[in-house]
Scaffold this motif. Sequence first.
Motif, PDB file in Angstrom:
ATOM      1  N   ALA A 300       7.498 -15.131 -10.882  1.00 17.35           N
ATOM      2  CA  ALA A 300       6.196 -15.055 -10.206  1.00 17.35           C
ATOM      3  C   ALA A 300       6.277 -14.185  -8.959  1.00 17.35           C
ATOM      4  O   ALA A 300       5.367 -13.371  -8.684  1.00 17.35           O
ATOM      5  CB  ALA A 300       5.718 -16.457  -9.853  1.00 17.35           C
ATOM      6  N   LYS A 301       7.338 -14.343  -8.203  1.00 14.93           N
ATOM      7  CA  LYS A 301       7.497 -13.548  -6.983  1.00 14.93           C
ATOM      8  C   LYS A 301       7.691 -12.071  -7.317  1.00 14.93           C
ATOM      9  O   LYS A 301       7.119 -11.184  -6.659  1.00 14.93           O
ATOM     10  CB  LYS A 301       8.691 -14.068  -6.183  1.00 14.93           C
ATOM     11  CG  LYS A 301       8.865 -13.403  -4.828  1.00 14.93           C
ATOM     12  CD  LYS A 301      10.040 -13.986  -4.062  1.00 14.93           C
ATOM     13  CE  LYS A 301       9.796 -15.420  -3.651  1.00 14.93           C
ATOM     14  NZ  LYS A 301      10.885 -15.940  -2.766  1.00 14.93           N
ATOM     15  N   ALA A 302       8.489 -11.783  -8.343  1.00 18.87           N
ATOM     16  CA  ALA A 302       8.713 -10.397  -8.746  1.00 18.87           C
ATOM     17  C   ALA A 302       7.417  -9.742  -9.191  1.00 18.87           C
ATOM     18  O   ALA A 302       7.135  -8.575  -8.864  1.00 18.87           O
ATOM     19  CB  ALA A 302       9.755 -10.337  -9.865  1.00 18.87           C
ATOM     20  N   ALA A 303       6.597 -10.488  -9.936  1.00 19.79           N
ATOM     21  CA  ALA A 303       5.306  -9.955 -10.393  1.00 19.79           C
ATOM     22  C   ALA A 303       4.406  -9.642  -9.206  1.00 19.79           C
ATOM     23  O   ALA A 303       3.748  -8.586  -9.165  1.00 19.79           O
ATOM     24  CB  ALA A 303       4.637 -10.957 -11.320  1.00 19.79           C
ATOM     25  N   ALA A 308       2.022  -5.209  -5.806  1.00 20.60           N
ATOM     26  CA  ALA A 308       1.691  -4.704  -4.470  1.00 20.60           C
ATOM     27  C   ALA A 308       2.272  -3.319  -4.195  1.00 20.60           C
ATOM     28  O   ALA A 308       1.925  -2.686  -3.193  1.00 20.60           O
ATOM     29  CB  ALA A 308       2.190  -5.689  -3.410  1.00 20.60           C
ATOM     30  N   VAL A 309       3.160  -2.839  -5.082  1.00 21.75           N
ATOM     31  CA  VAL A 309       3.770  -1.526  -4.874  1.00 21.75           C
ATOM     32  C   VAL A 309       2.721  -0.434  -5.070  1.00 21.75           C
ATOM     33  O   VAL A 309       2.023  -0.398  -6.082  1.00 21.75           O
ATOM     34  CB  VAL A 309       4.952  -1.311  -5.848  1.00 21.75           C
ATOM     35  CG1 VAL A 309       5.472   0.124  -5.756  1.00 21.75           C
ATOM     36  CG2 VAL A 309       6.070  -2.298  -5.547  1.00 21.75           C
ATOM     37  N   GLN A 310       2.612   0.442  -4.115  1.00 22.39           N
ATOM     38  CA  GLN A 310       1.648   1.531  -4.181  1.00 22.39           C
ATOM     39  C   GLN A 310       2.259   2.733  -4.906  1.00 22.39           C
ATOM     40  O   GLN A 310       3.441   3.052  -4.736  1.00 22.39           O
ATOM     41  CB  GLN A 310       1.229   1.949  -2.775  1.00 22.39           C
ATOM     42  CG  GLN A 310       0.530   0.855  -1.988  1.00 22.39           C
ATOM     43  CD  GLN A 310      -0.791   0.439  -2.632  1.00 22.39           C
ATOM     44  OE1 GLN A 310      -1.649   1.275  -2.926  1.00 22.39           O
ATOM     45  NE2 GLN A 310      -0.948  -0.857  -2.867  1.00 22.39           N
ATOM     46  N   VAL A 311       1.456   3.402  -5.718  1.00 24.76           N
ATOM     47  CA  VAL A 311       1.871   4.619  -6.421  1.00 24.76           C
ATOM     48  C   VAL A 311       0.915   5.729  -6.005  1.00 24.76           C
ATOM     49  O   VAL A 311      -0.306   5.548  -6.036  1.00 24.76           O
ATOM     50  CB  VAL A 311       1.834   4.423  -7.947  1.00 24.76           C
ATOM     51  CG1 VAL A 311       2.370   5.671  -8.656  1.00 24.76           C
ATOM     52  CG2 VAL A 311       2.632   3.196  -8.360  1.00 24.76           C
ATOM     53  N   ALA A 312       1.456   6.871  -5.599  1.00 22.88           N
ATOM     54  CA  ALA A 312       0.601   7.955  -5.099  1.00 22.88           C
ATOM     55  C   ALA A 312       1.335   9.286  -5.237  1.00 22.88           C
ATOM     56  O   ALA A 312       2.559   9.317  -5.430  1.00 22.88           O
ATOM     57  CB  ALA A 312       0.229   7.693  -3.640  1.00 22.88           C
ATOM     58  N   PRO A 313       0.599  10.405  -5.118  1.00 24.23           N
ATOM     59  CA  PRO A 313       1.240  11.718  -5.195  1.00 24.23           C
ATOM     60  C   PRO A 313       2.340  11.881  -4.146  1.00 24.23           C
ATOM     61  O   PRO A 313       2.284  11.311  -3.046  1.00 24.23           O
ATOM     62  CB  PRO A 313       0.077  12.685  -4.936  1.00 24.23           C
ATOM     63  CG  PRO A 313      -1.130  11.951  -5.425  1.00 24.23           C
ATOM     64  CD  PRO A 313      -0.876  10.509  -5.057  1.00 24.23           C
ATOM     65  N   ALA A 314       3.332  12.681  -4.486  1.00 25.40           N
ATOM     66  CA  ALA A 314       4.492  12.865  -3.618  1.00 25.40           C
ATOM     67  C   ALA A 314       4.141  13.527  -2.294  1.00 25.40           C
ATOM     68  O   ALA A 314       4.855  13.343  -1.301  1.00 25.40           O
ATOM     69  CB  ALA A 314       5.547  13.692  -4.350  1.00 25.40           C
ATOM     70  N   SER A 315       3.069  14.279  -2.269  1.00 28.87           N
ATOM     71  CA  SER A 315       2.706  15.010  -1.051  1.00 28.87           C
ATOM     72  C   SER A 315       2.157  14.110   0.050  1.00 28.87           C
ATOM     73  O   SER A 315       2.104  14.514   1.214  1.00 28.87           O
ATOM     74  CB  SER A 315       1.671  16.088  -1.385  1.00 28.87           C
ATOM     75  OG  SER A 315       0.509  15.491  -1.958  1.00 28.87           O
ATOM     76  N   PRO A 317       1.981  11.097   2.789  1.00 29.37           N
ATOM     77  CA  PRO A 317       2.912  10.292   3.580  1.00 29.37           C
ATOM     78  C   PRO A 317       2.736   8.816   3.252  1.00 29.37           C
ATOM     79  O   PRO A 317       1.707   8.397   2.708  1.00 29.37           O
ATOM     80  CB  PRO A 317       2.504  10.594   5.024  1.00 29.37           C
ATOM     81  CG  PRO A 317       1.056  10.943   4.927  1.00 29.37           C
ATOM     82  CD  PRO A 317       0.887  11.648   3.611  1.00 29.37           C
ATOM     83  N   GLY A 318       3.760   8.040   3.578  1.00 32.84           N
ATOM     84  CA  GLY A 318       3.635   6.603   3.384  1.00 32.84           C
ATOM     85  C   GLY A 318       4.741   6.024   2.521  1.00 32.84           C
ATOM     86  O   GLY A 318       5.541   6.739   1.921  1.00 32.84           O
ATOM     87  N   ASN A 319       4.739   4.700   2.470  1.00 35.64           N
ATOM     88  CA  ASN A 319       5.772   3.958   1.741  1.00 35.64           C
ATOM     89  C   ASN A 319       5.271   3.627   0.339  1.00 35.64           C
ATOM     90  O   ASN A 319       4.875   2.502   0.042  1.00 35.64           O
ATOM     91  CB  ASN A 319       6.139   2.684   2.511  1.00 35.64           C
ATOM     92  CG  ASN A 319       7.277   1.944   1.863  1.00 35.64           C
ATOM     93  OD1 ASN A 319       8.106   2.530   1.166  1.00 35.64           O
ATOM     94  ND2 ASN A 319       7.331   0.641   2.084  1.00 35.64           N
ATOM     95  N   HIS A 320       5.290   4.613  -0.530  1.00 38.25           N
ATOM     96  CA  HIS A 320       4.852   4.412  -1.909  1.00 38.25           C
ATOM     97  C   HIS A 320       5.863   5.052  -2.843  1.00 38.25           C
ATOM     98  O   HIS A 320       6.800   5.712  -2.392  1.00 38.25           O
ATOM     99  CB  HIS A 320       3.464   5.041  -2.127  1.00 38.25           C
ATOM    100  CG  HIS A 320       3.419   6.509  -1.835  1.00 38.25           C
ATOM    101  ND1 HIS A 320       3.152   7.005  -0.577  1.00 38.25           N
ATOM    102  CD2 HIS A 320       3.619   7.596  -2.623  1.00 38.25           C
ATOM    103  CE1 HIS A 320       3.174   8.324  -0.604  1.00 38.25           C
ATOM    104  NE2 HIS A 320       3.469   8.712  -1.839  1.00 38.25           N
ATOM    105  N   ILE A 321       5.701   4.846  -4.139  1.00 34.49           N
ATOM    106  CA  ILE A 321       6.536   5.571  -5.082  1.00 34.49           C
ATOM    107  C   ILE A 321       5.711   6.695  -5.697  1.00 34.49           C
ATOM    108  O   ILE A 321       4.486   6.608  -5.808  1.00 34.49           O
ATOM    109  CB  ILE A 321       7.133   4.659  -6.175  1.00 34.49           C
ATOM    110  CG1 ILE A 321       6.060   4.080  -7.092  1.00 34.49           C
ATOM    111  CG2 ILE A 321       7.946   3.540  -5.545  1.00 34.49           C
ATOM    112  CD1 ILE A 321       6.637   3.328  -8.285  1.00 34.49           C
ATOM    113  N   GLY A 322       6.382   7.765  -6.068  1.00 30.02           N
ATOM    114  CA  GLY A 322       5.720   8.915  -6.640  1.00 30.02           C
ATOM    115  C   GLY A 322       5.836   8.922  -8.155  1.00 30.02           C
ATOM    116  O   GLY A 322       6.110   7.883  -8.780  1.00 30.02           O
ATOM    117  N   ALA A 349       3.797  -7.820 -14.904  1.00 28.89           N
ATOM    118  CA  ALA A 349       3.227  -6.834 -13.975  1.00 28.89           C
ATOM    119  C   ALA A 349       3.346  -5.462 -14.604  1.00 28.89           C
ATOM    120  O   ALA A 349       4.294  -5.187 -15.341  1.00 28.89           O
ATOM    121  CB  ALA A 349       3.944  -6.861 -12.627  1.00 28.89           C
ATOM    122  N   GLY A 350       2.374  -4.602 -14.308  1.00 28.39           N
ATOM    123  CA  GLY A 350       2.434  -3.227 -14.785  1.00 28.39           C
ATOM    124  C   GLY A 350       2.133  -3.097 -16.250  1.00 28.39           C
ATOM    125  O   GLY A 350       1.185  -3.682 -16.773  1.00 28.39           O
ATOM    126  N   GLY A 351       2.932  -2.315 -16.952  1.00 26.61           N
ATOM    127  CA  GLY A 351       2.738  -2.112 -18.374  1.00 26.61           C
ATOM    128  C   GLY A 351       2.544  -0.656 -18.727  1.00 26.61           C
ATOM    129  O   GLY A 351       2.893   0.252 -17.953  1.00 26.61           O
TER     130      GLY A 351
END
Length: 480
Positions: A300-303, A308-315, A317-322, A349-351
Motif C-alpha cells: 500500500a505504501k509503495a503504491a 505521487a511520482v511526477q513525470v515530465a519533460p527533461a527540460s 526543472p524540478g524533482n520528477h522523472i523524465g 500503481a501505474g500500468g
Amino acid sequence: MQHLHHFYIDGAWTPPHRLNAIEVVDPSTEQPIASLALGAEEDVERAVTAAASAFPRWSGTPLMERKAAVARLAEVYQRRGEEMGAAISREMGAPIDLATTAQVGSGSGHFQTFLDLIDGFEFEEWLEADSHCHRILKEPIGVVALITPWNWPMNQIALKVVPALLTGCTVVLKPSEIAPLSGHLFAEMVAEAGIPAGVFNLVHGDGAGVGSALTAHPRVDMVSFTGSNRAGVAISKTAADTIKRVSLELGGKGANILFDDADEKAVARGLASCFLNSGQGCNAPSRMLVQRGIYEETVAKAAEIARAVQVAPASLPGNHIGPVVSEAQYERIQGLIASGLEQGARLVAGGLGRPEGLETGYFVRPTVLADCTNEMTVAREEIFGPVQVIIPFDSEEEAIAIANDTVFGLTNYVQTADLHRARRVARALRSGMVEINGVGRSWRTPFGGYKQSGSGREGGLWGIEEFLEVKAVSGWDGAG
C-alpha cells in the motif's frame, strides 16, 4: 540541429572515411536534435594507429605530468558542467536538474577520486619486504577501447578514461550512438585541455560497426565495456581471437530485502532508488522482497509513493522523472509490464501506456506490480524502467534464496534494524555490492558484479589496477 560529422583522432577533428549519418532523437519530444556520422573500419584503423603510436611516449611520460594533464581536463569539465548537463538531458532524457547535478557530478567525483588516489599508488614494490631480489612492476596495458552506455554517460566515461590516462594507457572511446552528444563534448574538452595528440581518440558508431572493429583489432590490448549482456557476450567472443583483456559491466536485477523491522523510510528509499533516472540503472533495486508480516502495508505504501511520482519533460526543472531513452526501450518496458499482468501480478500503481497529458515522448507510468513470484519474466529480466516488482517472503533463508536466484549479481540491498542479520545476509548474497539500510557507496568503492553482471571492477584503486599489467622481475639487486 547539431551535426556530429567529425571524429577526434590524433589530436584533430577529422571527417569519417565515408558519411553514413543517423538521427539522434530527443526522447522528451521524439524530435531529431542531431545528425551523427557512424564510423567504419577505416576510421577505427586510424584511431587505433594514432593511439598505438602515442603509447610509447605517453606511457613514458612522468606520472606527475600525466596527472597534470588529467587535472587540466578535470578543470575544463568542471567549468563546462552546465553545458554537459544540458547535452545529457537532451540526448537521453534525464531531467535537467538531475543531469546537471548527479549525472555531471558523477564524472566530477571520479575525476577527483582518481587524482587523489594516483599519488599514493604503488607502481613498483618488492615482492618480499625483507628482500630486494624480486621486484613487482605495474605497467600500462597499452591501447584500450572504451565502449560506454547512454544511461549514465559521464559516470562511465570518467570511470574508464581517467584511470586509463593516469596509468599511461592510450584510448579510443566509442560513446553510445543513442546518446552521443555528451561524449562528443567530452572530446572537445580533451582538446581544450591540451591532452597530447593520439592519447585520446573518439570514433562515433554502433556496436556492429565500430564496436566490433575495436574489439577485434589486433593492436587493441584491452576492451572496457559497459552495456547490455547481449553485447557483452558478443564482445567476449570477438576479443577471444586476440586474447585481449575484457572488462565488462553488464546488467543487474537487484533485490531489496525488507525485513519486518525495517525503518519507516525503507519503502520510500527503495522506490526512489528503483525509479532514479527513470529506472535506467543497472544497479536499480527492481525486486523488492518483503517479509510477510509487513507485506500488505508495504504494498500500500509503495503504491501511494509511486502514484505521487511526477513525470515530465527533461527540460523542465524540478524533482520528477523524465522519459526513457528511446521508442525501442519504451516498447520493451510496455511488453514486460504486460507480461507481468498476464502471469498474475497485481497492478497497484501505474500500468500500461503513457502518463496522462504526455502523449508525445517516451514516458512510462511509474508502476508497482505486487504478488509477484521470482519465476515471472518481470522478476527475471532487467526492465530498465520505472517498474517496481514486489515479492513476499517468510524467512531469512527464503529471502536469500530468492535474491540469489538470478543470473545477475550486481547490487543487492538489505533493510533491517538488526545489524548482525544485515551483515549475515550481506555475506550470503551473491553480488559484487550490497547496501545496508540506505548507506550508499563511496567514490572509492569498487563497482562491479558476480555472474552475468560482468567481470572486473571500476572505481577506486581497483579501477586503476584494471588498466595495468603486472611484471615480475627477479634478480633486481643482482643477488642469485
